[in-house]
Write a protein that holds these residues in place. Structure first.
Motif, PDB file in Angstrom:
ATOM      1  N   GLU A   1       0.953  -1.069  -0.405  1.00  0.00           N
ATOM      2  CA  GLU A   1       0.015   0.060   0.054  1.00  0.00           C
ATOM      3  C   GLU A   1       0.811   1.442   0.327  1.00  0.00           C
ATOM      4  OE1 GLU A   1      -3.705   1.867   2.415  1.00  0.00           O
ATOM      5  OE2 GLU A   1      -2.787   0.377   3.191  1.00  0.00           O
ATOM      6  N   ARG A   2       1.971   1.252   0.732  1.00  0.00           N
ATOM      7  CA  ARG A   2       2.524   2.103   1.022  1.00  0.00           C
ATOM      8  C   ARG A   2       3.614   2.596  -1.074  1.00  0.00           C
ATOM      9  NH1 ARG A   2       4.114   4.215   5.604  1.00  0.00           N
ATOM     10  NH2 ARG A   2       6.088   5.280   4.837  1.00  0.00           N
ATOM     11  N   VAL A   3       3.748   1.749  -1.651  1.00  0.00           N
ATOM     12  CA  VAL A   3       4.359   1.442  -2.582  1.00  0.00           C
ATOM     13  C   VAL A   3       3.663   2.741  -3.372  1.00  0.00           C
ATOM     14  CG1 VAL A   3       5.598   0.357  -4.825  1.00  0.00           C
ATOM     15  CG2 VAL A   3       6.312  -0.167  -1.748  1.00  0.00           C
ATOM     16  N   ALA A   4       2.234   1.421  -3.300  1.00  0.00           N
ATOM     17  CA  ALA A   4       1.087   2.620  -4.285  1.00  0.00           C
ATOM     18  C   ALA A   4       1.082   3.736  -3.662  1.00  0.00           C
ATOM     19  CB  ALA A   4      -0.160   1.295  -4.468  1.00  0.00           C
ATOM     20  N   ASN A   5       0.845   3.914  -2.861  1.00  0.00           N
ATOM     21  CA  ASN A   5       0.885   5.700  -2.788  1.00  0.00           C
ATOM     22  C   ASN A   5       2.408   6.308  -2.852  1.00  0.00           C
ATOM     23  OD1 ASN A   5      -1.991   4.834  -2.264  1.00  0.00           O
ATOM     24  ND2 ASN A   5      -1.292   4.518   0.122  1.00  0.00           N
ATOM     25  N   GLY A   6       3.552   5.216  -3.786  1.00  0.00           N
ATOM     26  CA  GLY A   6       4.296   6.592  -3.506  1.00  0.00           C
ATOM     27  C   GLY A   6       5.052   6.918  -2.052  1.00  0.00           C
ATOM     28  N   LYS A   7       5.138   6.264  -1.384  1.00  0.00           N
ATOM     29  CA  LYS A   7       6.107   6.203   0.052  1.00  0.00           C
ATOM     30  C   LYS A   7       5.915   5.189   0.462  1.00  0.00           C
ATOM     31  CE  LYS A   7       2.530  10.029   1.352  1.00  0.00           C
ATOM     32  NZ  LYS A   7       0.913  10.438   2.438  1.00  0.00           N
ATOM     33  N   PRO A   8       7.468   4.374  -0.279  1.00  0.00           N
ATOM     34  CA  PRO A   8       7.628   3.305  -0.003  1.00  0.00           C
ATOM     35  C   PRO A   8       8.695   3.236   1.423  1.00  0.00           C
ATOM     36  CG  PRO A   8       8.833   4.057  -1.882  1.00  0.00           C
ATOM     37  CD  PRO A   8       7.622   4.833  -1.136  1.00  0.00           C
ATOM     38  N   GLY A   9       8.791   2.520   2.188  1.00  0.00           N
ATOM     39  CA  GLY A   9      10.001   1.717   3.362  1.00  0.00           C
ATOM     40  C   GLY A   9       8.929   2.292   4.361  1.00  0.00           C
ATOM     41  N   SER A  10       9.616   2.448   5.568  1.00  0.00           N
ATOM     42  CA  SER A  10       9.836   2.158   6.506  1.00  0.00           C
ATOM     43  C   SER A  10      10.305   3.645   7.673  1.00  0.00           C
ATOM     44  CB  SER A  10       9.975   1.545   7.466  1.00  0.00           C
ATOM     45  OG  SER A  10       9.686   1.029   9.207  1.00  0.00           O
ATOM     46  N   PRO A  11       9.281   3.878   8.589  1.00  0.00           N
ATOM     47  CA  PRO A  11       9.867   4.847   9.501  1.00  0.00           C
ATOM     48  C   PRO A  11      11.008   5.006  10.121  1.00  0.00           C
ATOM     49  CG  PRO A  11       8.098   5.219   9.724  1.00  0.00           C
ATOM     50  CD  PRO A  11       7.908   4.083   8.343  1.00  0.00           C
ATOM     51  N   CYS A  12      11.545   2.820  10.493  1.00  0.00           N
ATOM     52  CA  CYS A  12      12.878   2.572  11.112  1.00  0.00           C
ATOM     53  C   CYS A  12      12.668   3.172  12.289  1.00  0.00           C
ATOM     54  CB  CYS A  12      14.081   2.593  10.091  1.00  0.00           C
ATOM     55  SG  CYS A  12      15.073   1.942  10.935  1.00  0.00           S
ATOM     56  N   PRO A  13      11.272   3.325  12.696  1.00  0.00           N
ATOM     57  CA  PRO A  13      12.140   3.627  14.844  1.00  0.00           C
ATOM     58  C   PRO A  13      12.523   3.140  15.873  1.00  0.00           C
ATOM     59  CG  PRO A  13       9.973   2.242  13.645  1.00  0.00           C
ATOM     60  CD  PRO A  13      10.184   2.487  12.340  1.00  0.00           C
ATOM     61  N   LYS A  14      12.981   1.376  15.500  1.00  0.00           N
ATOM     62  CA  LYS A  14      13.410   0.714  15.908  1.00  0.00           C
ATOM     63  C   LYS A  14      15.154   0.563  16.198  1.00  0.00           C
ATOM     64  CE  LYS A  14       9.309  -2.093  17.570  1.00  0.00           C
ATOM     65  NZ  LYS A  14       9.783  -1.797  19.437  1.00  0.00           N
ATOM     66  N   LYS A  15      15.205   0.536  14.689  1.00  0.00           N
ATOM     67  CA  LYS A  15      16.761   0.465  14.269  1.00  0.00           C
ATOM     68  C   LYS A  15      17.763  -0.937  14.749  1.00  0.00           C
ATOM     69  CE  LYS A  15      17.154   5.548  13.409  1.00  0.00           C
ATOM     70  NZ  LYS A  15      15.903   6.159  13.591  1.00  0.00           N
ATOM     71  N   PHE A  16      16.567  -1.714  14.920  1.00  0.00           N
ATOM     72  CA  PHE A  16      17.479  -3.231  15.437  1.00  0.00           C
ATOM     73  C   PHE A  16      18.246  -3.634  13.946  1.00  0.00           C
ATOM     74  CE2 PHE A  16      14.008  -3.507  18.889  1.00  0.00           C
ATOM     75  CZ  PHE A  16      15.178  -2.975  19.725  1.00  0.00           C
ATOM     76  N   LEU A  17      17.609  -3.605  13.102  1.00  0.00           N
ATOM     77  CA  LEU A  17      18.491  -3.881  11.381  1.00  0.00           C
ATOM     78  C   LEU A  17      19.469  -3.367  10.244  1.00  0.00           C
ATOM     79  CD1 LEU A  17      15.383  -6.990  10.938  1.00  0.00           C
ATOM     80  CD2 LEU A  17      17.396  -6.830  12.327  1.00  0.00           C
ATOM     81  N   ILE A  18      20.096  -2.143  11.597  1.00  0.00           N
ATOM     82  CA  ILE A  18      20.502  -0.994  10.447  1.00  0.00           C
ATOM     83  C   ILE A  18      21.591  -2.151  10.070  1.00  0.00           C
ATOM     84  CG2 ILE A  18      19.060   1.081  10.961  1.00  0.00           C
ATOM     85  CD1 ILE A  18      21.333   1.403  12.782  1.00  0.00           C
ATOM     86  N   SER A  19      22.705  -2.117   9.012  1.00  0.00           N
ATOM     87  CA  SER A  19      23.386  -2.597   8.602  1.00  0.00           C
ATOM     88  C   SER A  19      23.844  -2.009   7.449  1.00  0.00           C
ATOM     89  CB  SER A  19      23.437  -4.269   8.777  1.00  0.00           C
ATOM     90  OG  SER A  19      22.086  -4.133   7.086  1.00  0.00           O
ATOM     91  N   ASN A  20      23.345  -1.571   6.241  1.00  0.00           N
ATOM     92  CA  ASN A  20      24.297  -0.748   5.590  1.00  0.00           C
ATOM     93  C   ASN A  20      24.623   0.246   5.491  1.00  0.00           C
ATOM     94  OD1 ASN A  20      23.457   1.057   2.668  1.00  0.00           O
ATOM     95  ND2 ASN A  20      23.329  -1.292   2.264  1.00  0.00           N
ATOM     96  N   LYS A  21      25.919  -0.022   5.289  1.00  0.00           N
ATOM     97  CA  LYS A  21      27.080   2.129   5.618  1.00  0.00           C
ATOM     98  C   LYS A  21      27.121   1.968   3.620  1.00  0.00           C
ATOM     99  CE  LYS A  21      28.863   1.008   9.522  1.00  0.00           C
ATOM    100  NZ  LYS A  21      29.911   1.099  10.594  1.00  0.00           N
ATOM    101  N   ASP A  22      26.304   2.032   3.266  1.00  0.00           N
ATOM    102  CA  ASP A  22      26.489   2.610   1.414  1.00  0.00           C
ATOM    103  C   ASP A  22      26.488   4.533   1.059  1.00  0.00           C
ATOM    104  OD1 ASP A  22      26.632  -0.123   0.648  1.00  0.00           O
ATOM    105  OD2 ASP A  22      24.520  -0.006  -0.200  1.00  0.00           O
ATOM    106  N   TYR A  23      25.486   4.785   2.466  1.00  0.00           N
ATOM    107  CA  TYR A  23      25.391   5.959   2.267  1.00  0.00           C
ATOM    108  C   TYR A  23      25.830   6.780   3.275  1.00  0.00           C
ATOM    109  CZ  TYR A  23      22.481   4.505  -1.358  1.00  0.00           C
ATOM    110  OH  TYR A  23      21.513   4.226  -2.441  1.00  0.00           O
ATOM    111  N   SER A  24      26.110   6.036   4.055  1.00  0.00           N
ATOM    112  CA  SER A  24      26.940   6.938   5.940  1.00  0.00           C
ATOM    113  C   SER A  24      27.686   6.099   6.751  1.00  0.00           C
ATOM    114  CB  SER A  24      26.104   7.831   6.445  1.00  0.00           C
ATOM    115  OG  SER A  24      25.567   6.565   7.491  1.00  0.00           O
TER     116      SER A  24
END
Length: 601
Positions: free
Chosen positions: A392-415
């Motif tokens: 539904e978020r993708v269909a509305n042009g708003k993909p992704g999660s606000p990421c409030p908990k951040k337990f699964l953060i792992s990617n450092k491509d951008y910072s």
């Protein structure tokens, strides 16, 4: 306490919230279960819920408090331990009559249990004085199930202080969870899953409860979940050098399991168990040779004759005959039953919608997905509400999660600070890159779908406990992710705890699928499908490295089939007709494999 007289199964960790308070539902009956230590916020919410429900004042541990995560874990585990002890004492003192707690305790034990046999003798006693004396003895011999915990070693995010400065590694998520368990008053096991984390393992060296007394009794035991013997040996040696003993190697099928799936290179469960069986003494001797000198350096002296380790297994077990074979032939101590318990709302936190979806699920509804932000294959259920929310978020042009908990953060491509690949920030950056890539429309859509496919498991796997317990979450999505293994397709009845236990011990049959394959056959089928998918992902010519991998993978599967064909006569728990069916199924799987990939001679 002689646990060998008790249950021969355990309930593994299920997701984050599904089994987060399972001991409160099963431990009083002598059944061991495992809780996830991923989400300290969830534990704090549940601690508030249970304490207020019991009329106990709740003192929150604020995010700003030093070492808040570890303290929350400790307080939650202490609460669970206290509540289980209270429940058990109440059960222990209940009357031996129909429907009572203590009667249910004994009725659910396997018939092979020494305690069960004593209970049956008590029921047959004619003399009332003798019967009362036997009841008194039985009350003293029973014990609660173990309140075990799980740490997924990969989830060890670094944290920052109030000035945005990085904190020392001891404050990393998994480190803090470990410390929370170590400081609790539990006497149980911690299960490390998802591979070795040297820093985390080294941190365990700081806590006295992980060391044995002179009689080789551990207040807190270390359990390692492994997928093969080599992993057990490597991790066992690493910990032994630090004076830490692995009390149990918990072997899990790489693909025939729930949650994240860590596939082997085609090594199948049967041959893996056989290697553990054949090398039991060798593994003990290798680890003791490292462990005992390490203990001496710490001035700890033990009776090493009492030093033991257990082997347990889980993944895809669905019949009592399969469990009995694993216990007898491979000598495992216990067998894990996970996904089927998702249909036992008396034990698991599952919301009504998801429970019905799980009940209705067929083989095609359960699949190995790419939705996990960790980039690890993840077993999922089609049509779960978290996936619906994502679409539904993708269909509305708003993909992704606000990421409030951040337990699964792992990617450092951008910072330097990692991002979660399911987050709005990461997905927007990826889509911006994609728009500048000048791809053809079909390829663009393919890459776009891949980017937006990730799901916020931090929220999706924690919210079921909040929904079931009617805990308000104004800032958290109520959409649910669920992670059943393929085995759930063969169960559809929503049942009580006693019914599931009766099924496990062969007293009733809850399998509703008319043609469920044997657990070993099913795992092989999953690995062949996994291989097919890997091969289909090759866009250009197969490289020498890829060819070597496919050859090795396929060779392991062929060796596995050969192994199973040899031990089919050993499946004496099955009928002759069932053994013949298993033999035919393996022949069919072999033809399927050879059609996919030819093994060089």
């Amino acid at each position: 306490m002689n646990r060998s007289q008790g249950h021969t199964f355990h309930i593994p960790v299920l997701g984050v919230a599904f089994s987060v308070d399972a001991p409160l539902k099963v431990a009083k009956y002598g059944i061991s279960s495992v809780m996830s230590l991923v989400d300290d916020t969830l534990m704090e919410q549940l601690r508030k819920h249970y304490q207020e429900k019991s009329g106990i004042a709740f003192l929150p541990i604020e995010d700003s408090e030093e070492d808040a995560r570890a303290k929350r874990v400790t307080e939650y585990l202490n609460m669970i331990n206290r509540m289980v002890k209270e429940q058990f004492e109440e059960l222990k003192n209940s009357p031996f009559e129909t429907g009572s707690g203590i009667t249910k305790y004994f009725e659910m034990l396997p018939d092979s249990s020494g305690l069960k046999l004593k209970y049956l003798e008590m029921l047959d006693a004619d003399d009332e004085a003798v019967r009362l004396s036997m009841q008194l003895n039985l009350r003293e011999e029973i014990f609660p199930g173990s309140i075990d915990v799980n740490i997924m070693t990969k989830l060890d995010k670094g944290n920052y202080d109030s000035n945005n400065n990085p904190l020392p590694s001891e404050y990393n998520d998994a480190h803090a969870s470990l410390r929370g368990f170590a400081n609790s008053d539990l006497e149980s096991s911690i299960i490390f899953s998802a591979g070795m984390n040297p820093k985390l393992y080294s941190h365990a060296e700081l806590y006295k409860d992980f060391y044995p007394d002179e009689n080789c009794v551990f207040k807190k035991k270390i359990v390692i979940k492994v997928s093969d013997y080599r992993s057990a040996l490597i991790q066992g040696k690493f910990l032994a050098k630090k004076g830490l003993w692995i009390s149990e190697f918990r072997i899990e099928s790489g693909l025939n399991c729930g949650g994240h799936a860590f596939a082997t290179d085609g090594l199948l469960l049967g041959p893996i168990l056989q290697e553990f069986k054949d090398k039991k003494d060798e593994l003990m001797n290798e680890l003791k040779a490292i462990y005992l000198p390490a203990l001496l350096k710490k001035e700890i002296i033990i009776d090493d004759e009492k030093l033991v380790y257990d082997v347990t297994v889980q993944g895809g077990v669905g019949k009592s005959t399969e469990q009995d074979f694993l216990l007898r032939y491979y000598g495992v101590k216990s067998v894990g039953w996970g996904s089927p318990f998702l249909l036992v709302p008396e034990v698991m936190n599952v919301d009504d919608y998801t429970l019905q979806k799980l009940s209705d699920a067929k083989e095609e509804d359960l699949y190995l997905s790419d939705i996990s932000p960790l980039g690890v294959p993840f077993n999922s259920l089609r049509g779960n509400t978290k996936d619906l929310e994502k679409m539904e978020r993708v269909a509305n042009g708003k993909p992704g999660s606000p990421c409030p908990k951040k337990f699964l953060i792992s990617n450092k491509d951008y910072s330097d600070k990692p991002l979660c690949t399911a987050s709005i920030t990461f997905i927007n950056k990826k889509i911006a890159e994609l728009k500048n890539s000048n791809l053809y429309e079909n390829e663009y859509q393919k890459q776009f779908d891949k980017i937006v496919n990730k799901v916020c498991l931090c929220e999706g796997l924690t919210v079921p406990a909040l929904i079931v317990n009617n805990i308000e979450t104004p800032k958290q999505s109520r959409a649910v992710s669920v992670c059943p293994g393929p085995n759930l397709a063969y169960f559809s009845k929503i049942v009580k705890l006693k019914e599931m236990v009766d099924h496990i011990y062969g007293k009733i049959n809850l399998i509703t699928h008319p043609n469920r394959p044997n657990m070993f056959v099913k795992e092989l089928d999953l690995y062949i499908s996994f291989l097919q998918k890997k091969m289909s992902e090759i866009v250009d010519t197969v490289s020498p490295k890829e060819e070597e991998f496919f050859n090795f993978f396929t060779s392991n599967l062929v060796d596995g089939i050969s192994y199973y064909n040899k031990i089919i006569p050993e499946l004496t728990e099955e009928t002759e007709a069932e053994r013949e069916k298993i033999r035919n199924d393996f022949e069919e799987m072999e033809q399927k494999l050879l059609a996919v990939f030819s093994v060089p001679v």
